[in-house]
Structure formats: C-alpha cells, structure tokens
Design a protein around this motif. Structure first.
Motif, mmCIF file in Angstrom:
data_model
loop_
_atom_site.group_PDB
_atom_site.id
_atom_site.type_symbol
_atom_site.label_atom_id
_atom_site.label_comp_id
_atom_site.label_asym_id
_atom_site.label_seq_id
_atom_site.Cartn_x
_atom_site.Cartn_y
_atom_site.Cartn_z
ATOM 1 N N GLY A 43 0.810 -1.208 0.000
ATOM 2 C CA GLY A 43 0.000 0.000 0.000
ATOM 3 C C GLY A 43 0.846 1.262 0.000
ATOM 4 N N ARG A 44 0.340 2.296 -0.630
ATOM 5 C CA ARG A 44 0.967 3.618 -0.613
ATOM 6 C C ARG A 44 0.005 4.602 0.029
ATOM 7 N N ALA A 45 0.437 5.212 1.115
ATOM 8 C CA ALA A 45 -0.449 6.075 1.891
ATOM 9 C C ALA A 45 -0.684 7.407 1.204
ATOM 10 N N SER A 46 -1.913 7.845 1.221
ATOM 11 C CA SER A 46 -2.286 9.190 0.780
ATOM 12 C C SER A 46 -2.315 10.109 1.991
ATOM 13 N N ALA A 47 -2.527 11.391 1.766
ATOM 14 C CA ALA A 47 -2.679 12.331 2.877
ATOM 15 C C ALA A 47 -3.864 11.943 3.758
ATOM 16 N N ASP A 48 -4.932 11.456 3.150
ATOM 17 C CA ASP A 48 -6.098 11.031 3.931
ATOM 18 C C ASP A 48 -5.776 9.810 4.783
ATOM 19 N N ASP A 49 -4.986 8.879 4.256
ATOM 20 C CA ASP A 49 -4.559 7.726 5.052
ATOM 21 C C ASP A 49 -3.747 8.174 6.259
ATOM 22 N N ILE A 50 -2.895 9.159 6.068
ATOM 23 C CA ILE A 50 -2.091 9.678 7.183
ATOM 24 C C ILE A 50 -2.999 10.278 8.251
ATOM 25 N N ARG A 51 -3.977 11.053 7.847
ATOM 26 C CA ARG A 51 -4.890 11.660 8.821
ATOM 27 C C ARG A 51 -5.643 10.596 9.618
ATOM 28 N N ASP A 212 4.750 8.994 -0.556
ATOM 29 C CA ASP A 212 5.602 9.982 -1.213
ATOM 30 C C ASP A 212 5.603 11.285 -0.414
ATOM 31 N N ALA A 213 5.979 12.375 -1.076
ATOM 32 C CA ALA A 213 6.074 13.666 -0.397
ATOM 33 C C ALA A 213 4.726 14.133 0.135
ATOM 34 N N GLU A 214 3.652 13.780 -0.552
ATOM 35 C CA GLU A 214 2.315 14.152 -0.065
ATOM 36 C C GLU A 214 2.049 13.531 1.297
ATOM 37 N N ALA A 215 2.371 12.257 1.452
ATOM 38 C CA ALA A 215 2.174 11.590 2.742
ATOM 39 C C ALA A 215 3.099 12.175 3.798
ATOM 40 N N GLY A 216 4.342 12.465 3.409
ATOM 41 C CA GLY A 216 5.285 13.036 4.356
ATOM 42 C C GLY A 216 4.840 14.392 4.866
ATOM 43 N N GLU A 217 4.353 15.236 3.971
ATOM 44 C CA GLU A 217 3.889 16.558 4.389
ATOM 45 C C GLU A 217 2.655 16.446 5.273
ATOM 46 N N SER A 223 -2.159 17.769 13.156
ATOM 47 C CA SER A 223 -2.182 18.297 14.522
ATOM 48 C C SER A 223 -2.081 17.216 15.583
ATOM 49 N N ALA A 224 -2.407 15.969 15.239
ATOM 50 C CA ALA A 224 -2.316 14.885 16.217
ATOM 51 C C ALA A 224 -0.888 14.412 16.422
ATOM 52 N N VAL A 225 -0.005 14.755 15.501
ATOM 53 C CA VAL A 225 1.396 14.321 15.577
ATOM 54 C C VAL A 225 2.208 15.437 16.226
ATOM 55 N N ARG A 226 2.841 15.123 17.371
ATOM 56 C CA ARG A 226 3.491 16.173 18.154
ATOM 57 C C ARG A 226 5.001 16.250 17.946
#
Length: 487
Positions: A43-51, A212-217, A223-226
């Motif tokens: 799997g490749r995480a999207s920004a939504d997956d990260i959230r 990729d960079a989208e997931a990293g950003e 806000s949940a990641v401190r």
C-alpha cells in the motif's frame, strides 16, 4: 543463503498497517535493485490515510502509556526474540530490497535486537527529579510522553534507522506513525509491523504508512502528531524542519554529511587503508557517515593512494543475493547517474582516476580519485557512492581547515600513532561524532548520535539522549490543600 526468498502472498500485499491490515487505494511496487525484479506490491499512503492513522494512533496512545511498565517492557523483549528467530528471513529481505551484502544485513538485525532490549530497559529507568520545595507539599519535574511521534526513515539502513527512533519513542509511552522510504517499505516498515504485532503491541500504537512527499507533508503537519523524527537528505530535512517549525512541533533531523578521514604522516598505513576502505565502500558508500574526504598527509599520500587503489581492484561487485561480492548495487539508476555525474565532473575539474570508474547500470565499482581540491564536486558534495576522494595536506592546521571547510558537521576519523596529536585535532573539528584511531562510520545504539550544521539540528538518538528526545518535561506540584491566596 537460500536460492530464492519466500515471496508468497503477505498480509502487507497492497495494504497499510494501523494495528490491522487494510487494503490501500494506491500501491507501491517494490523492486530489487540488483535485478529490477518485483519483490512485493504494498500500500501507498495518501494524505487522507495519514490523517486516519494519526487519529487511530492518538486514541491508542493513552492506554499504551497507562499500561503497567513491566507489561510494556515485555513487549520489547518478545519483539527481540521474534526478530532473532526470524533472522534468516530478515537477512534475505535486507539483501534483496536494499542491495546490501549479508554481513551488513546481519549488522542491521543485531543492532535492532539491541535497540529492543534497550527499549525494555528504559521502562525501569528514573523519569524525573524531586525538586526543592518550601512547605508541606511535593514539587516534581517528570518526563511525560509527547503523544504521537512521526518517524520518517531512509532507504540505506531501513530496518535499523526505523528502529533507532521507533523503539525508544514507543518505550517512552508514545504511539508511532512510521513512514519508511518508498524504495524499502518492507524492511523499513512492514517487517517491524509484523514483529510488534506478534509481540503483543496494542493495535494502533504503531502504524506503518509508506508514501511519497504528499504523505510526508501530511504527517509533518497533522495536529495529532506532536514530534517528527526525520533521517534523510539535507534538502528534504530543511523542508521537514520548516513545516514542523511552522506547526510548533518538536523535530529531530539527522541529515547528510561530508565527513573527513584524516590520515596523518605517522599513521600505520595498513590500518589506515583498511579504515578508509570501510569508511567509503561499506554499503557502496550509501551512508550518511561515509568518508567523503580522505585527507592524507603529503608525505604518505602517494603510498596511500597506491594501496587503496590496489584494494579497490580486489573488491568484486555484483548481486549480493546470488554472488560472493564486496559491493552490491546502488539503490537505483537515478542514484547511479548522480554518482557518475559527480565523478565525471570532478575528473573534468582536474582530479585523477586511479581505480574503478563509471558504473555499469546500478553496479558501481570501488573507485579511487586523487588531487581533489576545494571547489570540485567530489570535495564539496555528499557523494553517496563508493568513491574514495583523496586530498593532500602539509600540516595539522591545514587538515583541520580542510575538514571544517563544509556546512556539514556529522562525523570524522583521525588515524595516527600519537593519541595526543589526534585528540588535539579532534578538539578543533565541528562535528557531532569524532573518532581518534577509527574511521567515520560508527554506530552504537547506546551513544547519542547526531550532527550539527547541515547534518542536523542538534538532536540526538541513542542511549542517554532517547529519554530527552522522545519525552517532554512536566512540572507537578502536590499540596494537602490550596494556599489561601489574598485575592
């Protein structure tokens, strides 16, 4: 080593991990650098997956931090046992996914096992101070978890460099979202997920999200990641630091290096050559601590270059999974082109080639160049390839000036028969790590590892630095009753 790695269907096929495996919308195809063969599709995480993973990790962190400390310590001990049991499988994955030779893979595995035992031991260490206090109450300074820690790890030592941040962060009571490099998501992420799930880590405390960079950003800005712990290139590290600062997050940056191995005129050249070979050719030079400059006294430089060139010609290059070789492939064609470009530009600028030369595809031979001067690309830039770049000097002061002529500040080594002379040089070098009578590539999970300048923001991983890095101070006072304030 087995003729073929067992590559059957895995839980991570086209999946992401949040304590359980779930199908991803997007996928990454993982290829073997030496052959181009597909090893896995994950799997490749999207920004939504990260959230979504950040919300899961935040909810899971509270109960993990509240779990009795001996129960948490037992998770790490079981993880160490599982890692040891699975060593043959882990070794093959490291060799095939990263292009490492087997001894380098074994070093990674043994280091990770040490990290797990160290994490277990952290649970029983003191976590604060009893402060002076006038009156009948208590005043305590204690270290508490940050919450959710994002770990972004690189391709070169993926099992080790994911573990180096992930295990102490977990031991401090944090949840972790691990984003391994897209080129090494299995070794850098999903093998850790499997091991810790089997060891009994509660669901959601560790999430694995390659992307990729989208997931990293998205990870850096959620806000949940401190806190963010990033290991990688200086260019990307600057962007990570910029975003983390904008969102008022703690950030640990372990970045690139232009490290000097200084060979003095009194050095034992047999030992110096062995040190130099290890410092520049281990894992094809794809290490942030690799020696990017061999600074050699003018009285011994010709002999050093000749001996180093002879050693280079003796080192076989090839597929470490099927052949007995000293150097495997570079991680990709893109990396090979970068190293070839740096080599050719430096030769055009006046450097001399003594051994090796351009790569054949991703297979780059052990290479030696001399007469490298300030201004040449081989002197100025991080190489990240198997090139010994030699510059001569005439005095200890000149060696110090050449070593410090860089914005980087990670590692240095000094080879000399005079310990006091080596110590005098070490005292003047602007680096985070310096070794007298050893080379630049040294790693130990029990010492504080990190650089300064363009090599990092002064953060440290390892040993006594871990508790400071992955917790924050809280002042706690306890009184029998509230004071009678006059207002």
């Amino acid at each position: 080593m087995n003729a073929q790695l067992q590559m059957g269907p895995k839980a991570w096929s086209e999946a992401l991990f949040t304590g359980e495996w779930s199908k991803a919308t997007n996928v990454l195809r993982v290829t073997e650098p030496a052959t181009g063969e597909e090893l896995a599709c994950v799997g490749r995480a999207s920004a939504d997956d990260i959230r979504k993973s950040a919300a899961i990790a935040r909810n899971a962190q509270k109960s993990w931090a509240a779990m009795p400390l001996l129960e948490r310590a037992a998770v790490f001990r079981r993880a160490a046992q599982i890692t040891e049991r699975r060593t043959p499988e882990l070794l093959e994955w490291i060799v095939r996914e990263t292009g490492a030779v087997p001894p380098k893979a074994m070093f990674e595995i043994s280091s990770v096992i040490n990290h797990m035992h160290e994490a277990a031991a952290m649970l029983t260490q003191p976590k604060g101070l009893l402060l002076p206090y006038d009156g009948s109450g208590l005043s305590i300074a204690r270290r508490i978890p940050l919450g959710v820690v994002g770990v972004i790890s690189p391709f070169n030592f993926p099992l080790l460099l994911s573990s180096r941040a992930m295990t102490p962060a977990l031991a401090c009571g944090n949840a972790v979202i691990l984003k391994p490099d897209q080129r090494t998501p299995v070794v850098g992420g999903f093998l850790h997920a499997e091991i810790f799930a089997e060891a009994g880590l509660p669901a959601g405390v560790l999430c694995v999200m390659p992307g990729d960079a989208e997931a990293g950003e998205a990870l850096v800005t959620d806000s949940a990641v401190r806190m963010i712990s990033f290991t990688g290139s200086t260019a990307v590290g600057r962007r990570v630091g910029e975003l983390a600062g904008k969102h008022l997050k703690k950030v640990a940056l372990e970045l690139g290096g232009k490290n000097s191995l200084i060979i003095l005129d009194d050095a034992d050249l047999d030992l110096a050559v062995k040190s130099g070979a290890w410092a520049s050719w281990l894992h094809q030079g794809q290490i942030c601590m690799s020696a990017g400059r061999h600074l050699v006294h003018e009285r011994v430089v010709d002999e050093y270059v000749a001996r180093m060139s002879e050693k280079a010609r003796q080192l076989p290059v090839g597929n470490p999974f099927t052949e007995q070789v000293a150097l495997g492939p570079l991680i990709s064609d893109v990396q090979a082109r970068k190293v070839n470009s740096l080599l050719n530009d430096s030769l055009a600028q006046g450097a001399k080639l003594h051994a090796g030369g351009e790569s054949k595809g991703v297979f780059f031979p052990a290479t030696v160049i001399s007469d490298v001067m300030p201004g040449m690309r081989a002197f100025e830039e991080e190489i990240f390839g198997p090139i010994v770049s030699v510059t001569s000097f005439s005095s200890d002061d000149e060696a110090v000036a050449l070593a410090n002529d860089t914005d980087y500040g990670l590692s240095a080594g000094i080879i000399t028969r005079s310990v006091s002379r080596g110590k005098a040089i070490a005292d003047q070098l602007r680096v985070g790590l310096v070794h007298v009578n050893d080379q630049t590539v040294n790693d130990d999970g029990f010492m504080p590892m990190g650089g300064q300048g363009s090599s990092g923001n002064g953060s440290r991983h390892g040993g006594p630095a871990n508790l400071e890095e992955f917790t924050q101070w809280q002042w706690l006072t306890i009184k029998d009753s509230p004071p009678p304030y006059p207002l």
